[in-house]
Enzyme design. Structure first.
Site, mmCIF file in Angstrom:
data_model
loop_
_atom_site.group_PDB
_atom_site.id
_atom_site.type_symbol
_atom_site.label_atom_id
_atom_site.label_comp_id
_atom_site.label_asym_id
_atom_site.label_seq_id
_atom_site.Cartn_x
_atom_site.Cartn_y
_atom_site.Cartn_z
ATOM 1 N N LYS A 22 0.853 -1.202 0.000
ATOM 2 C CA LYS A 22 0.000 0.000 0.000
ATOM 3 C C LYS A 22 0.883 1.245 0.000
ATOM 4 C CE LYS A 22 1.168 1.503 4.183
ATOM 5 N NZ LYS A 22 1.771 2.767 4.502
ATOM 6 N N PRO A 71 9.626 -4.256 -0.506
ATOM 7 C CA PRO A 71 10.749 -3.942 0.380
ATOM 8 C C PRO A 71 10.255 -3.673 1.808
ATOM 9 C CG PRO A 71 10.765 -2.529 -1.572
ATOM 10 C CD PRO A 71 9.492 -3.301 -1.614
ATOM 11 N N GLY A 83 4.343 -3.745 3.681
ATOM 12 C CA GLY A 83 4.582 -5.147 3.323
ATOM 13 C C GLY A 83 4.378 -6.096 4.502
ATOM 14 N N ASP A 125 -1.770 -0.643 9.570
ATOM 15 C CA ASP A 125 -2.042 -0.910 8.157
ATOM 16 C C ASP A 125 -2.700 -2.262 7.929
ATOM 17 O OD1 ASP A 125 -0.700 1.466 7.642
ATOM 18 O OD2 ASP A 125 1.233 0.445 7.488
#
Ligand code: C5P
Length: 324
Positions: free
Chosen positions: A12, A123, A130, A165
């Site tokens: 995102k 990454p 991630g 997130d």
């Protein structure tokens, strides 16, 4: 129990990221617009022997700066390889995947017995969500493996415990408004995806430090920061049809982390200006960094910018697009 399940864990960025006042809990109110990117890790769950096992594998291990293909529908293995996506991923109990599996089993009253295979393309430590996406993928995968041992609302609550997130990553969807530490999510109508370039420097910005820098600046200014404003975080959004327009979205773009992060890492502010100079319509810090996200109108311009960024040999670059 099913044999094995595979889930994709999408990266995102935050088109908008306002950090509001610090709450008594020590966490900050947030007002954010999440965009899902065309770049994902793969998470596979295999029922196993007792305990939680985690293996992490990166896609390639080339040095930052080596050329990678930047095709439309980006996020190719080659692109991501240029920034060694698995290089900074913690193994074992420090990994958010492991924590997600542990929380899930505890909440469901099950003995953990699962192997998690994580294949990284996103990454780590770059503000691309991630780790959070991997954790959400573990929750979704365990939900499938156990045929729904937990009710959906409990899954959402576990996601909120794991990080700001994770609820967005769990919910899926191209674009959403997030508030209350990211625990509340409102799916939004999304515009057509645009070509994007992620610039990924080697440095890492620890998220707690970045929040601390915002607090310091506010203390110095004698301000507590804006209070959260009720439903939707108080943000007055344009009508849904306007949210499909990039012009309206551009007006909403802001990231409160940029000022304190750029002050400490001026090279990131420099890269932002470079990206704008390369024809990006928008360029901003992704989350609390350290990646920058640049939005282009045409893949051709994005790819040309990507080549020049990589040629610098200083940072990695990943071609992608979003929201989708
Ligand atoms: O949720 P996330 O993993 O991004 O949080 C990392 C850290 O950032 C937290 O432990 C906390 O120190 C800080 N944080 C905060 N307010 C938030 C989210 C995170 O202060 N809303």
């Amino acid at each position: 129990m099913a044999d094995a399940v595979a889930e994709r864990a999408w990266a995102k960025t935050n088109l908008r990221l306002r950090v509001l006042a610090r709450e008594e809990s020590g966490f900050h109110g947030l007002e954010t617009i999440f965009l899902r990117l065309d770049l994902a890790d793969d998470v596979e769950l295999v029922p196993g022997e007792e305990g939680i096992r985690l293996s992490v594998e990166g896609v390639g291990h080339r040095e930052a700066g080596e050329a990678g293909e930047a095709g439309e529908g980006g996020g190719t293995d080659d692109d991501a390889a240029a920034v060694d996506p698995a290089g900074r991923v913690p193994g074992g109990a420090e990994n958010l995947c492991w924590q997600a599996a542990s929380l899930y089993h505890e909440a469901a009253g099950l003995e953990p017995a699962v192997s998690i295979r994580l294949r990284k393309r996103v990454p780590a430590g770059a503000g691309l969500g991630g780790g959070s996406a991997d954790a959400a993928a573990v929750l979704r995968g365990l939900d499938r493996l156990t045929a729904g041992a937990l009710p959906p609302e409990e899954l959402v609550s576990l996601a909120g415990e794991l990080g700001s997130d994770v609820p967005f990553a769990l919910a899926g969807g191209a674009m959403a408004l997030g508030w209350e530490r990211g625990r509340r999510i409102l799916p939004l109508p999304a515009p057509d995806p645009r070509p994007m370039l992620l610039v990924v420097p080697g440095l890492r910005v620890p998220t707690p430090s970045a929040y601390g820098w915002i607090d310091e600046a506010r203390e110095d200014a004698g301000s507590a920061g804006e209070q959260a404003g009720g439903a939707g975080g108080g943000l007055r959004l344009p009508p849904p049809e306007e949210l499909r327009s990039w012009d309206a979205l551009a007006d909403l773009q802001v990231n409160d982390f940029e000022e304190p992060v750029f002050r400490r890492h001026p090279e990131l502010g420099w890269w932002k200006e470079e990206l704008l100079g390369e024809g990006a319509e928008l360029a901003f810090l992704s989350g609390s960094g350290s990646a920058l996200c640049a939005v282009f109108r045409e893949p051709r311009r994005r790819d040309a910018a990507g080549e020049r960024v990589r040629a610098s040999g200083e940072v990695g670059a990943i071609a992608t697009r979003g929201p989708l």
